[in-house]
Design a protein around this motif. Structure first.
Motif, PDB file in Angstrom:
ATOM      1  N   UNK A   1       7.520   1.761 -73.095  1.00 37.04           N
ATOM      2  CA  UNK A   1       7.086   3.054 -72.894  1.00 37.04           C
ATOM      3  C   UNK A   1       7.849   3.951 -73.919  1.00 37.04           C
ATOM      4  N   UNK A   2       9.063   3.861 -74.601  1.00 32.46           N
ATOM      5  CA  UNK A   2       8.826   4.334 -76.119  1.00 32.46           C
ATOM      6  C   UNK A   2       8.452   4.227 -77.250  1.00 32.46           C
ATOM      7  N   UNK A   3       7.162   3.111 -76.913  1.00 28.20           N
ATOM      8  CA  UNK A   3       6.927   3.041 -78.229  1.00 28.20           C
ATOM      9  C   UNK A   3       5.295   4.025 -78.080  1.00 28.20           C
ATOM     10  N   UNK A   4       4.748   4.459 -77.388  1.00 21.60           N
ATOM     11  CA  UNK A   4       4.057   5.231 -77.238  1.00 21.60           C
ATOM     12  C   UNK A   4       3.263   5.978 -75.828  1.00 21.60           C
ATOM     13  N   UNK A   5       2.415   6.228 -76.224  1.00 19.43           N
ATOM     14  CA  UNK A   5       1.544   6.334 -74.908  1.00 19.43           C
ATOM     15  C   UNK A   5       0.983   5.464 -73.724  1.00 19.43           C
ATOM     16  N   UNK A   6       1.551   5.751 -71.924  1.00 20.37           N
ATOM     17  CA  UNK A   6       1.093   4.531 -70.909  1.00 20.37           C
ATOM     18  C   UNK A   6      -0.141   4.834 -70.669  1.00 20.37           C
ATOM     19  N   UNK A   7      -0.997   4.461 -70.400  1.00 23.82           N
ATOM     20  CA  UNK A   7      -2.369   4.510 -69.948  1.00 23.82           C
ATOM     21  C   UNK A   7      -2.260   5.461 -69.141  1.00 23.82           C
ATOM     22  N   UNK A   8      -2.875   6.640 -68.659  1.00 21.53           N
ATOM     23  CA  UNK A   8      -2.789   6.937 -67.226  1.00 21.53           C
ATOM     24  C   UNK A   8      -3.918   6.267 -65.981  1.00 21.53           C
ATOM     25  N   UNK A   9      -4.630   5.922 -66.673  1.00 25.81           N
ATOM     26  CA  UNK A   9      -5.652   5.015 -65.581  1.00 25.81           C
ATOM     27  C   UNK A   9      -6.120   4.223 -66.892  1.00 25.81           C
ATOM     28  N   UNK A  10      -5.766   2.401 -65.674  1.00 26.05           N
ATOM     29  CA  UNK A  10      -6.453   1.306 -66.858  1.00 26.05           C
ATOM     30  C   UNK A  10      -6.959   0.979 -65.462  1.00 26.05           C
ATOM     31  N   UNK A  11      -7.963   0.023 -65.468  1.00 27.35           N
ATOM     32  CA  UNK A  11      -9.261   0.035 -65.580  1.00 27.35           C
ATOM     33  C   UNK A  11      -9.331  -1.826 -65.663  1.00 27.35           C
ATOM     34  N   UNK A  12      -9.418  -2.711 -64.814  1.00 29.25           N
ATOM     35  CA  UNK A  12      -9.507  -3.766 -65.155  1.00 29.25           C
ATOM     36  C   UNK A  12     -11.150  -5.038 -64.859  1.00 29.25           C
ATOM     37  N   UNK A  13     -11.339  -5.724 -65.565  1.00 29.60           N
ATOM     38  CA  UNK A  13     -12.946  -6.406 -64.954  1.00 29.60           C
ATOM     39  C   UNK A  13     -11.792  -7.853 -64.727  1.00 29.60           C
ATOM     40  N   UNK A  14     -11.394  -8.094 -63.707  1.00 31.24           N
ATOM     41  CA  UNK A  14     -10.788  -9.743 -63.509  1.00 31.24           C
ATOM     42  C   UNK A  14     -11.560 -10.799 -63.323  1.00 31.24           C
ATOM     43  N   UNK A  15     -12.057 -11.604 -64.887  1.00 29.21           N
ATOM     44  CA  UNK A  15     -12.976 -12.706 -64.627  1.00 29.21           C
ATOM     45  C   UNK A  15     -12.619 -13.463 -65.310  1.00 29.21           C
TER      46      UNK A  15
END
Length: 275
Positions: A17-31
């Motif tokens: 959290x301190x090192x940079x921006x946390x992605x607001x939206x993550x999408x995952x292709x679960x393969x």
């Protein structure tokens, strides 16, 4: 999901959290469920069952770290072409997961939503989905969005049909159609576009997933099969994202000037990728 975080995991999350921006939206292709099982001499269903456990861990970690939207490519339109026995198994696993984990979603203030042609799902799955969506509708911490019987091309065609009907009725003029309006006709109209797309199992393709929405998403491809993907791999993916320079068609100098004016220096870091 309600288990207490370990001290080491909490430390990792705080550092991230301190090192940079946390992605607001993550999408995952679960393969990689099937290949994970084959590698171990197990039936494909074993990989799918293990994959369900991975979903639980990743959903938990995303909510804890501050991700606001998590979209999981759970079942594609193309997956209907798989052997009937495997499709039936996947539907049973989905139904059981929905039944067993809705309490955890509520405990952790996570709202469930779906995108895709859910009318094509078995009746019992549709019924449970509707019940879980209704039960979690007021939760605020994170949205867990399941792409079910979904494909990007299907979604775009459906949007075109809706827009065509609006034009035919006189509710919309062709010259009024632009990117912003088109996005409002997609199933993701209530979600921001993904900041980060993660694909497991090492395949370099998008597999008909969120074709419109991922135009400017950052990608992380990992060779790890989905059943072995854990929260620490998620953290590494986010670290890679934090080191990217997202230009959106602009040049580096423009981005640095805009970022520096806001007192943020993360965009100056060089792009990197993990495997």
């Amino acid at each position: 999901m309600s288990k207490k975080k370990s001290a080491s995991d909490e430390k990792l999350q705080n550092e991230l959290k301190k090192s940079g921006e946390i992605p607001k939206h993550i999408a995952i292709i679960m393969d990689g469920n099937g290949r994970w099982a084959k590698k171990r001499g197990l039936p494909r269903v074993a990989g799918h069952k293990r994959g369900v456990d991975t979903v639980k861990d990743i959903v938990e970690a995303c909510a804890e770290i501050g991700v606001k939207y998590l979209t999981l490519y759970t079942f594609s339109t193309e997956n209907w072409k798989r052997p009937k026995e495997e499709v039936s198994t996947l539907m049973r696993l989905l139904l059981n997961s929905l039944r067993d984990r809705v309490d955890e979603l509520c405990e952790n203030d996570i709202r469930l939503t779906t995108i895709g042609d859910t009318d094509s799902l078995p009746y019992e799955v549709q019924k449970q989905l509707k019940a879980d969506i209704e039960r979690t509708k007021n939760n605020k911490k994170m949205i867990l969005n399941l792409a079910l019987s979904y494909s990007g091309r299907w979604e775009i065609i459906e949007a075109v049909k809706k827009i065509s009907r609006a034009v035919e009725k006189g509710d919309l003029k062709p010259d009024e159609i632009n990117e912003q309006l088109f996005s409002k006709f997609l199933t993701t109209k209530d979600l921001p576009d993904p900041d980060l797309v993660i694909r497991t199992s090492g395949e370099f393709r998008v597999s008909n997933f969120l074709l419109w929405q991922i135009a400017y998403s950052e990608f992380v491809i990992t060779d790890i099969y989905w059943p072995d993907f854990n929260r620490h791999h998620l953290y590494e993916s986010i670290r890679a994202f934090q080191k990217r320079e997202r230009r959106f068609g602009k040049v580096s100098e423009q981005i640095k000037k805009e970022v520096n004016s806001k007192g943020v220096t993360n965009a100056e870091k060089l792009p990197s990728q993990i495997s």
